[in-house]
Design a protein around this motif. Structure first.
Motif, short mmCIF file in Angstrom:
data_model
loop_
_atom_site.label_atom_id
_atom_site.label_comp_id
_atom_site.label_asym_id
_atom_site.label_seq_id
_atom_site.Cartn_x
_atom_site.Cartn_y
_atom_site.Cartn_z
N ALA A 128 7.30 53.47 69.30
CA ALA A 128 6.71 54.78 69.61
C ALA A 128 5.34 54.97 68.97
O ALA A 128 4.48 55.66 69.52
CB ALA A 128 7.65 55.90 69.16
N ALA A 129 5.13 54.37 67.80
CA ALA A 129 3.89 54.58 67.05
C ALA A 129 2.72 53.79 67.62
O ALA A 129 1.56 54.05 67.25
CB ALA A 129 4.09 54.21 65.59
N THR A 130 2.99 52.86 68.53
CA THR A 130 1.93 51.97 69.01
C THR A 130 1.76 51.97 70.52
O THR A 130 0.95 51.20 71.05
CB THR A 130 2.20 50.53 68.54
OG1 THR A 130 3.50 50.12 68.99
CG2 THR A 130 2.16 50.43 67.02
N HIS A 131 2.51 52.82 71.23
CA HIS A 131 2.47 52.80 72.69
C HIS A 131 2.19 54.19 73.26
O HIS A 131 2.20 55.20 72.55
CB HIS A 131 3.78 52.23 73.25
CG HIS A 131 3.90 50.75 73.04
ND1 HIS A 131 4.24 50.21 71.82
CD2 HIS A 131 3.72 49.69 73.88
CE1 HIS A 131 4.24 48.89 71.91
NE2 HIS A 131 3.93 48.55 73.14
N GLY B 212 3.31 73.83 77.96
CA GLY B 212 3.30 75.27 78.06
C GLY B 212 2.10 75.82 77.31
O GLY B 212 1.27 75.07 76.79
N ALA B 213 2.02 77.13 77.23
CA ALA B 213 0.88 77.74 76.54
C ALA B 213 0.84 77.36 75.07
O ALA B 213 -0.23 77.11 74.51
CB ALA B 213 0.95 79.25 76.69
N GLY B 214 2.01 77.32 74.44
CA GLY B 214 2.03 77.05 73.00
C GLY B 214 2.82 75.83 72.60
O GLY B 214 2.98 75.57 71.41
N SER B 215 3.30 75.05 73.57
CA SER B 215 4.11 73.89 73.22
C SER B 215 3.98 72.79 74.27
O SER B 215 3.60 73.04 75.42
CB SER B 215 5.59 74.28 73.06
OG SER B 215 6.13 74.68 74.30
N ALA B 216 4.30 71.59 73.85
CA ALA B 216 4.30 70.44 74.75
C ALA B 216 5.41 69.49 74.32
O ALA B 216 5.75 69.39 73.13
CB ALA B 216 2.96 69.72 74.73
N ARG B 217 5.98 68.79 75.29
CA ARG B 217 7.01 67.80 75.02
C ARG B 217 6.58 66.48 75.66
O ARG B 217 6.23 66.44 76.86
CB ARG B 217 8.37 68.25 75.57
CG ARG B 217 9.50 67.24 75.34
CD ARG B 217 10.82 67.75 75.93
NE ARG B 217 11.85 66.73 75.92
CZ ARG B 217 12.71 66.54 74.93
NH1 ARG B 217 12.65 67.32 73.86
NH2 ARG B 217 13.63 65.59 75.00
N LEU B 218 6.61 65.42 74.86
CA LEU B 218 6.27 64.09 75.34
C LEU B 218 7.42 63.15 75.03
O LEU B 218 8.22 63.40 74.11
CB LEU B 218 4.98 63.58 74.69
CG LEU B 218 3.67 64.27 75.10
CD1 LEU B 218 3.47 65.57 74.31
CD2 LEU B 218 2.48 63.35 74.87
N ARG B 219 7.49 62.04 75.77
CA ARG B 219 8.57 61.07 75.55
C ARG B 219 8.04 59.66 75.76
O ARG B 219 7.15 59.44 76.59
CB ARG B 219 9.73 61.34 76.50
CG ARG B 219 11.00 60.56 76.16
CD ARG B 219 12.19 61.06 76.93
NE ARG B 219 12.31 60.42 78.23
CZ ARG B 219 13.44 60.37 78.93
NH1 ARG B 219 14.53 60.97 78.48
NH2 ARG B 219 13.47 59.78 80.10
N VAL B 220 8.59 58.73 75.01
CA VAL B 220 8.25 57.33 75.18
C VAL B 220 9.54 56.54 75.40
O VAL B 220 10.52 56.71 74.66
CB VAL B 220 7.45 56.79 73.97
CG1 VAL B 220 8.23 56.94 72.66
CG2 VAL B 220 7.03 55.35 74.19
N GLN B 221 9.55 55.73 76.45
CA GLN B 221 10.71 54.91 76.79
C GLN B 221 10.58 53.55 76.10
O GLN B 221 9.54 52.91 76.17
CB GLN B 221 10.77 54.71 78.31
CG GLN B 221 12.05 54.08 78.82
CD GLN B 221 13.22 55.06 78.82
OE1 GLN B 221 13.02 56.27 78.83
NE2 GLN B 221 14.43 54.53 78.84
#
Length: 324
Positions: A90-93, A101-110
């Protein structure tokens, strides 16, 4: 590429490479950036160092040393193993954006199909008082891994311009061997008080008065934290930054003093930051050492986390800033 979210006087940027978070706070009429960004403009030879910045999650935590020859016998007899991705995939890809959203975001790495980890997600939310981060880890099969968070705090330029208030803990130990050729702390030593840490040359140094007046690279482990928060009072720049975290999974805290010590590329004697890293790990020595019997686990300290398949394992932390 990056994603930016904000609320009131707080803004956070989530960088898709590594899911690394940086933030700005409007404090006392000025805007401050309490998280560190590396002083080099890219370093493709190392995917982790290439765009090193801010605050990121490590699944698994650590980088196996090339050799343990300089370590004490109880460490040197261990097999260090090898690290494919520094501080985890996760730290390198690149991470994918799931929601903004206005105040938040969600990200994901497979993660790759052959990895026991299936995916890691990071939700970053801004509130009027700070930045809240929730990390989730899903595994394909039961796994035992060292885990950690890797926030890096900005330090002022003047020696002693900031004061560290560390978390309370049961014990403090220095890294088993010199971290770098520049290291000055007595390795493999117990530390009663960060304000009087033992030196190789004799005498002590105050590790709470930062930056240090000497160029060095150091790593200490605060074992079994009893208050899962730390504070840096940046007197030179007029603000206080507080890092608080959920210690349910992360039992210890590493303190990384990168005080212009490393002279090799890309560091070149320029890097100046304080890493406050909640972990369950054997220092930053990687998966093999952390998941097998080692001198820390022999003392009853947890150095890896058991992750059950079919469950989502989560840890949260918060960064807040206020004027001094």
């Amino acid at each position: 590429m990056s994603v930016r979210v904000s609320s009131g006087n707080v803004s956070a940027t989530v960088h898709r490479r590594g899911g690394m978070v940086t933030a700005t706070f409007a404090v006392g009429g000025v805007t401050v950036s309490p998280l560190h960004e590396a002083p080099w403009a890219g370093y493709p030879a190392d995917p982790l160092l290439d765009q090193l910045k801010g605050d990121f999650v490590c699944v698994p935590f650590g980088i196996a040393p090339a050799s343990l020859a300089a370590f004490p016998p109880e460490w040197a007899e261990l097999a260090p193993g090898k690290t494919q991705y520094g501080h985890g995939y996760a730290a390198t890809h690149e991470w994918e954006v799931e929601h903004i959203g206005a105040g938040s975001a969600r990200l994901r790495v497979q993660y790759p199909d052959d990895d026991p980890v299936e995916w890691v997600a990071r939700e970053v939310s801004c509130t009027d008082s700070g930045v809240e981060v929730r990390d989730e880890v899903a595994v394909r099969r039961d796994a035992r891994l060292p885990l950690g968070l890797h926030p890096m705090l900005h330090l002022p330029g003047r020696a002693g311009g900031a004061r560290l208030v560390p978390p309370a803990c049961e014990a403090i130990v220095t890294f088993p061997a010199p971290v770098d050729a520049s290291s000055i702390l007595q390795p493999n030593a117990a530390v009663a008080d960060l304000a009087s840490a033992p030196l190789q040359s004799g005498g002590t140094i105050d590790l709470t008065s930062l930056p240090l007046a000497v160029n060095t690279e150091e790593l200490l482990m605060l074992c079994n934290v009893t208050t899962s928060s730390a504070r840096l009072d940046n007197h030179e720049e007029g603000y206080r930054v507080t890092l608080s975290w959920d210690s349910t999974l992360l039992k210890h805290c590493l303190l990384w003093f990168s005080n212009r010590g490393r002279s090799t590329a890309p560091w070149d004697g320029r890097n100046l930051c304080l890493g406050i890293e909640p972990v369950t790990s054997a220092f930053d020595l990687g998966t093999v050492i952390s998941t097998t019997a080692n001198p820390l686990s022999a003392q009853g300290l947890s150095t890896a986390v058991d992750l059950g398949a079919g469950q989502v394992h989560s840890v949260s932390h918060t960064l807040s800033v206020e004027p001094l």
